[in-house]
Design an enzyme around this catalytic site. Structure first.
Site, PDB file in Angstrom:
ATOM      1  N   GLU A  65       0.724   3.956   1.786  1.00 41.89           N
ATOM      2  CA  GLU A  65       1.094   4.412   3.130  1.00 41.89           C
ATOM      3  C   GLU A  65       2.259   3.603   3.688  1.00 41.89           C
ATOM      4  O   GLU A  65       3.181   4.156   4.298  1.00 41.89           O
ATOM      5  CB  GLU A  65      -0.096   4.285   4.100  1.00 41.89           C
ATOM      6  CG  GLU A  65      -1.297   5.116   3.710  1.00 41.89           C
ATOM      7  CD  GLU A  65      -2.333   4.341   2.899  1.00 41.89           C
ATOM      8  OE1 GLU A  65      -3.526   4.614   3.083  1.00 41.89           O
ATOM      9  OE2 GLU A  65      -1.949   3.475   2.088  1.00 41.89           O
ATOM     10  N   CYS A  72      -6.763   2.340   5.235  1.00 40.33           N
ATOM     11  CA  CYS A  72      -7.475   1.115   5.599  1.00 40.33           C
ATOM     12  C   CYS A  72      -7.037   0.689   7.010  1.00 40.33           C
ATOM     13  O   CYS A  72      -6.146   1.306   7.599  1.00 40.33           O
ATOM     14  CB  CYS A  72      -7.143   0.016   4.583  1.00 40.33           C
ATOM     15  SG  CYS A  72      -5.460  -0.615   4.722  1.00 40.33           S
ATOM     16  N   HIS A  91       0.847  -1.196   0.000  1.00 40.93           N
ATOM     17  CA  HIS A  91       0.000   0.000   0.000  1.00 40.93           C
ATOM     18  C   HIS A  91       0.880   1.243   0.000  1.00 40.93           C
ATOM     19  O   HIS A  91       2.010   1.219   0.512  1.00 40.93           O
ATOM     20  CB  HIS A  91      -0.886   0.023   1.244  1.00 40.93           C
ATOM     21  CG  HIS A  91      -2.037  -0.926   1.184  1.00 40.93           C
ATOM     22  ND1 HIS A  91      -3.235  -0.667   1.801  1.00 40.93           N
ATOM     23  CD2 HIS A  91      -2.169  -2.141   0.602  1.00 40.93           C
ATOM     24  CE1 HIS A  91      -4.062  -1.673   1.599  1.00 40.93           C
ATOM     25  NE2 HIS A  91      -3.436  -2.580   0.875  1.00 40.93           N
ATOM     26  N   CYS A 112      -3.172  -0.023   7.304  1.00 43.08           N
ATOM     27  CA  CYS A 112      -2.360   1.186   7.259  1.00 43.08           C
ATOM     28  C   CYS A 112      -2.567   2.046   8.508  1.00 43.08           C
ATOM     29  O   CYS A 112      -1.614   2.637   9.020  1.00 43.08           O
ATOM     30  CB  CYS A 112      -2.653   1.967   5.988  1.00 43.08           C
ATOM     31  SG  CYS A 112      -2.105   1.064   4.504  1.00 43.08           S
TER      32      CYS A 112
END
Length: 151
Positions: free
Chosen positions: A55, A83, A53, A86
């Site tokens: 992040e 999410c 991801h 993260c």
């Protein structure tokens, strides 16, 4: 707020790079004292990795830049609300603040679907939401519309 808009525009450039590789267009930066020390974009498809991801990439590169895992004194700028995975990484990295653009009603964990920062964890980052919200939402909307049209 103007500086956050400048950083968010940089994060949007990373999101566009992700979209060009058929990745969900999310970009993220970690800022310390006005300097970008970490950056990332979604790479789940190209890396074949559920953890890739934006992040997490930004946190990873920021930790490498500072040569430490604690990111106190740092802020995360991200185009989409984080999410649960993260959000957990943000808490564990001890980031001071999260600034995001578009809300995520399906997986957003900073207020949309749930708010992990409201739970009694030992660290509670500040949240600023809605920075360049329309632009951040539009890139996602256009990406998924394009995918649907290709099918």
């Amino acid at each position: 707020m103007d500086s956050y808009e400048t950083y968010m525009r940089q994060a949007l450039l990373l999101a566009r790079e992700a979209a060009n590789e058929l990745e969900v267009p999310v970009g993220a930066l970690v800022i310390k004292d006005g300097v970008v020390i970490g950056w990332g974009r979604n790479r789940r498809e190209t890396a074949a990795n559920a953890l890739a991801h934006a992040e997490l990439e930004a946190i990873h590169t920021a930790c490498a830049s500072l040569q430490r895992w604690r990111l106190t004194g740092c802020e995360l700028i991200v185009t989409l609300e984080p999410c649960p995975m993260c959000a957990g990484a943000i808490i564990n990295a001890r980031l001071d603040r999260v600034v995001f653009g578009a809300s995520d009603p399906k997986a957003g964990s900073l207020g949309s679907l749930t708010n992990l920062f409201a739970l009694p964890y030992n660290h509670k980052p500040q949240v600023i939401k809605g920075v360049l919200e329309q632009e951040c939402a539009e890139i996602l909307k256009d990406f998924f519309k394009c995918l649907r049209n290709k099918k």
